[in-house]
Design an enzyme around this catalytic site. Structure first.
Site, short mmCIF file in Angstrom:
data_model
loop_
_atom_site.label_atom_id
_atom_site.label_comp_id
_atom_site.label_asym_id
_atom_site.label_seq_id
_atom_site.Cartn_x
_atom_site.Cartn_y
_atom_site.Cartn_z
N ALA A 35 8.11 38.10 71.02
CA ALA A 35 9.71 37.47 72.00
C ALA A 35 9.20 38.09 72.96
CB ALA A 35 11.05 38.19 71.88
N ASP A 38 7.60 35.47 75.13
CA ASP A 38 8.56 34.23 74.75
C ASP A 38 8.91 33.89 75.71
OD1 ASP A 38 7.51 32.80 72.47
OD2 ASP A 38 9.01 33.27 71.18
N SER A 83 -28.67 20.09 68.72
CA SER A 83 -28.62 20.28 67.63
C SER A 83 -29.63 22.08 66.72
CB SER A 83 -27.94 19.80 66.39
OG SER A 83 -29.76 19.01 65.75
N GLU A 117 -26.21 35.99 65.69
CA GLU A 117 -25.08 35.56 65.95
C GLU A 117 -24.37 35.17 64.73
OE1 GLU A 117 -24.54 32.64 69.13
OE2 GLU A 117 -25.52 34.24 70.37
N LYS A 119 -22.89 31.92 62.33
CA LYS A 119 -23.02 30.51 62.99
C LYS A 119 -21.47 30.12 62.47
CE LYS A 119 -25.52 25.78 62.07
NZ LYS A 119 -23.93 25.78 61.46
N ASP A 121 -17.84 28.62 61.57
CA ASP A 121 -17.53 27.03 60.64
C ASP A 121 -16.90 26.20 61.10
OD1 ASP A 121 -18.65 24.78 59.16
OD2 ASP A 121 -17.65 25.70 57.46
N ARG A 140 -18.69 18.01 71.12
CA ARG A 140 -20.07 17.74 71.43
C ARG A 140 -20.52 16.35 71.24
NH1 ARG A 140 -24.38 17.36 67.31
NH2 ARG A 140 -26.39 17.46 68.07
N TYR A 229 -20.67 30.39 72.47
CA TYR A 229 -22.36 30.81 72.03
C TYR A 229 -23.66 30.84 72.89
CZ TYR A 229 -21.86 26.65 69.82
OH TYR A 229 -21.85 24.72 69.33
N LYS A 317 -28.78 29.57 56.95
CA LYS A 317 -27.97 29.41 56.58
C LYS A 317 -27.98 30.06 55.34
CE LYS A 317 -26.19 25.53 56.95
NZ LYS A 317 -25.87 24.59 57.17
N CYS A 411 8.91 15.95 34.69
CA CYS A 411 8.67 16.78 34.50
C CYS A 411 7.48 17.28 32.97
CB CYS A 411 9.62 17.84 34.83
SG CYS A 411 9.25 19.62 35.50
N CYS A 414 10.79 20.37 33.03
CA CYS A 414 12.31 19.67 32.20
C CYS A 414 12.29 18.51 32.03
CB CYS A 414 13.17 20.68 33.61
SG CYS A 414 12.80 19.16 35.18
N CYS A 429 9.46 16.59 41.34
CA CYS A 429 10.73 17.13 40.08
C CYS A 429 11.96 16.87 40.68
CB CYS A 429 10.13 18.20 39.28
SG CYS A 429 11.49 18.29 38.18
N CYS A 434 15.20 22.34 37.48
CA CYS A 434 13.99 22.34 36.53
C CYS A 434 13.82 24.28 36.78
CB CYS A 434 13.38 21.82 37.56
SG CYS A 434 11.52 22.02 37.03
#
Ligand code: IVH
Length: 672
Positions: A35, A38, A83, A117, A119, A121, A140, A229, A317, A411, A414, A429, A434
């Site tokens: 807060a 903000d 890469s 390091e 890797k 994802d 990239r 990196y 990997k 459903c 129900c 539904c 329900c």
């Protein structure tokens, strides 16, 4: 404000905001509440609106995302983004090390220094800093040309818009990975499923999807993170090694993964890999291996590159977290908002140490696309989602006896009509009463992250429903000792504990209460924002769409859903009944100046005296911070039974380790 004073205040606010961003995103130890943050942000926005000539591209307000683009423009990378070659087994790393020594003509078999390091994802990007100011950022792409995603990258709060350096390099290009941590990933997917949108298959797709949005306001809403990196082109500064580079940029405020480590020789690389493999389950983000790099930049230059990858680095990997099993049934399950999701019941199978017997199929469209049938052999994967997903059918194993399942027309719980809303992948539904929806919403209300009524789980809620004792969440507070007498096998102690837990929840935190109500599109994070902004449920219930939209991160869809919820007479009745039953949620202020102010705690191992959530609340209640990983900045590590790598790390860094008892004594204030 006096117009002459405005430029100064604007400057000061920018500095303050970036300072708090660093504390929050990089150091993991915020000093002010959301807060308060903000308030600073809104003040800056107001001043910039009043004097538009003061707006500059590195103002933190520019992070909220400007206008949408028609398309991205192309950017040539000054140096190609390469890469990495992959290693799958230990032998590949031994070969890599041998190759390096051979190439460098090192005969005496010296120990090479590497930086290891995780890797990440996510999505590879490049950031360009000119004289310390972020001037651009790109994906990239094909390695030579990428897309200019500057506007989206500026919304990533961990990325500094300005380096924290007195004498920054003339040009500093840094490369790194943008990623979506697991918690917001799961939240985002839950919200997408909820809204009838296709969920992301994994956090990488979610990050890539966010960065490639033409409208930066979308990226701004997703709590993306970044770890640097590698360097790109640099002028006006020299680095001698990867470890030195990482240290320098981190010092300038660019986030670097704290798990990056310099090691000596292959044996330590192997140990690092094993450690990361073990820790990957508890990290707050997905990693899919480790990257091993020759530390010395002089050696890197000598080694050079072949075709598209450098000779001095390799990605080792992790084995995929996948397994094959058989779909025994496909069960339509009804959620608390009526969305009917197909869930695969699987022949139990182990996927990297975890038994899997259920997998979400997300929605009927996906089920059809993947053509998953009962009896099929399928590949299941744990990819960041709590519930594993079915990746594909192993068609070769089809016998012809498999059976497809049609989209339900009514459903399953129900019998009400089911609709498919245009533009949504979800099937819902429409039954207002329900029982599945009522059951799921009560389970959600009582759950750990909502009202946290300990012991009141699925099983008891189902029994209470079938005894006709529950019709809405408010009925929970009307339960008596006699009601529990009707249960088989419920002793005095258990009943007393349950009633005590129900009673405790009457004085709950407002954020949790708002989350517990199950308002569509209001997850835990949004609920806590609302609690901070409105301070009471009555104020929230009375808020207009405009007032809601004034809150950062709240968009029109969420605002509409909230006003819609509170204008529904049935919901107002439930709220009135809750209030009459003595449920009085209170906004929780982070205690500033509490006993733990400025202290960071990490909890590890299996805790027996309290849950992790309770621990977090105790720490925050005293103004401290509970973090997920150990670093130099950790004040204390509280270790339960079988504590693993975090405990090792604490010892390595000399961080003080406490037992659960010692921690409790500290909370009670007898020692510090
Ligand atoms: S170094 C020339 N380090 O893996 C070296 N890459 O296949 C460039 N990645 O596109 C990459 N974490 O997106 C490096 N710690 C890390 C990484 C990392 C993830 C990704 C990156 C790259 C891909 C390489």
């Amino acid at each position: 404000m006096d117009l002459f004073a405005a430029p100064q205040r604007v400057d000061e606010l920018r500095r303050l905001i970036e300072h708090h961003n660093r504390l929050y995103y990089q150091d993991d130890r915020p000093e002010i509440t959301d807060a308060e943050y903000d308030a600073l942000f809104r003040e800056l926005l107001a001043l910039e609106e009043q004097s538009p000539e003061l707006v500059i591209s590195d103002s933190p307000t520019q992070r909220v995302g400007g206008v949408a683009l028609q398309k991205f423009s192309q950017v040539m990378h000054r140096l190609p983004m390469l890469s990495l070659e992959n290693a799958m087994v230990e032998e590949d790393i031994v070969d890599f090390d041998q190759r390096i020594k051979r190439f460098l003509g090192l005969v005496a078999d010296p120990v090479i220094e590497y930086v290891c390091e995780p890797k990440m994802d996510g999505l590879a990007v490049e950031l360009v800093y000119e004289n310390g100011v972020l001037t651009g950022g790109s994906t990239r792409g094909d390695g030579v040309t990428g897309e200019d995603v500057s506007a989206n990258l500026r919304t990533v709060r961990g990325i500094p818009l300005k380096l924290n350096a007195t004498d920054p390099p003339e040009l500093l290009e840094v490369r790194g990975e943008v990623f979506l941590p697991l918690e917001p990933f799961r939240r985002l997917n839950a919200e997408r499923e909820e809204a009838g949108e296709q969920p992301f298959a994994n956090p990488r797709n979610a990050a890539a999807g966010s960065i490639r949005q033409l409208d930066p306001r979308i990226a701004a809403k997703r709590p993306l993170a970044f770890f640097c990196y590698a360097p790109g082109e640099v002028s006006g500064h020299g680095f001698l090694s990867q470890s030195q580079f990482l240290k320098a940029v981190q010092h300038w405020g660019v986030p670097v993964n704290p798990l990056a480590r310099k090691v000596h020789g292959v044996a330590e690389v192997v140990a690092y890999y094993r450690e990361m493999m073990r820790d990957r389950e508890t990290l707050p983000y997905e990693i899919d291996g480790v990257v091993v790099k020759v530390d010395s930049f002089a050696m890197q230059a000598e080694l050079g590159e072949k075709s598209r990858s450098p000779r001095w680095a390799i990605a080792w990997k992790f084995p995929p977290r996948q397994a094959e099993t058989v779909v025994e049934a496909i069960i339509p399950s009804v959620g608390r908002t009526g969305v009917i999701t197909p869930v695969a019941q699987l022949r139990p199978v182990e996927v990297s140490g975890v038994m899997v017997s259920r997998a979400t199929l997300h929605n009927w469209e996906e089920l059809g696309k993947k053509d998953i049938r009962v009896g099929d052999t399928v590949v299941v994967e744990r990819a960041g989602d709590v519930i594993p997903a079915v990746v594909r059918v192993v068609i070769e194993k089809r016998t012809g006896a498999e059976q497809s399942l049609a989209v339900p027309e009514s459903c399953p719980e129900c019998g009400s009509r089911v609709v498919k809303i245009p533009d949504e992948v979800a099937v819902r539904c429409l039954g207002l009463s329900c029982p599945a929806q009522i059951r799921e919403s009560i389970i959600h209300f009582a759950s750990r992250r909502a009202m946290d009524i300990e012991g009141l789980g699925d099983r008891y809620i189902e029994q209470l429903l079938s005894l006709g004792l529950l019709h809405s969440v408010a009925d929970i507070y009307r339960l008596t000792r006699e009601d529990f007498d009707r249960f088989e096998r419920m002793g005095d102690k258990l009943a007393a504990n349950l009633l005590a837990a129900i009673d405790r929840s009457r004085r709950c935190d407002l954020g949790r209460f708002i989350f517990a109500l199950g308002i569509r599109h209001v997850g835990e994070h949004t609920a806590s924002l609302l609690a901070q902004a409105f301070g009471s449920i009555d104020h929230l219930a009375a808020a207009s769409e405009e007032e809601l939209l004034a809150i950062r991160e709240i968009g029109p869809q969420v605002a509409r859903s909230i006003t819609g919820f509170f204008s529904e007479p049935a919901n107002r009745e439930v709220l009135a009944a809750l209030s009459a039953a003595g449920v009085t949620p209170a906004a929780r202020e982070k205690k500033v100046g509490g006993r733990f102010t400025g202290l960071t705690f990490v909890f590890t191992g299996s805790l027996s005296r309290f849950t992790r959530d309770e621990a977090k609340r105790m720490v925050e209640g005293e103004g401290g911070h509970a973090a997920g990983s150990v670093s130099k900045k950790t004040s204390y590590v509280v270790a339960g039974e079988e504590a693993g790598s975090k405990l090792d790390k604490a010892r390595e860094l000399g961080v003080r380790v406490l037992t659960e008892e010692e921690f409790l004594t500290m909370v009670e204030g007898e020692e510090q």
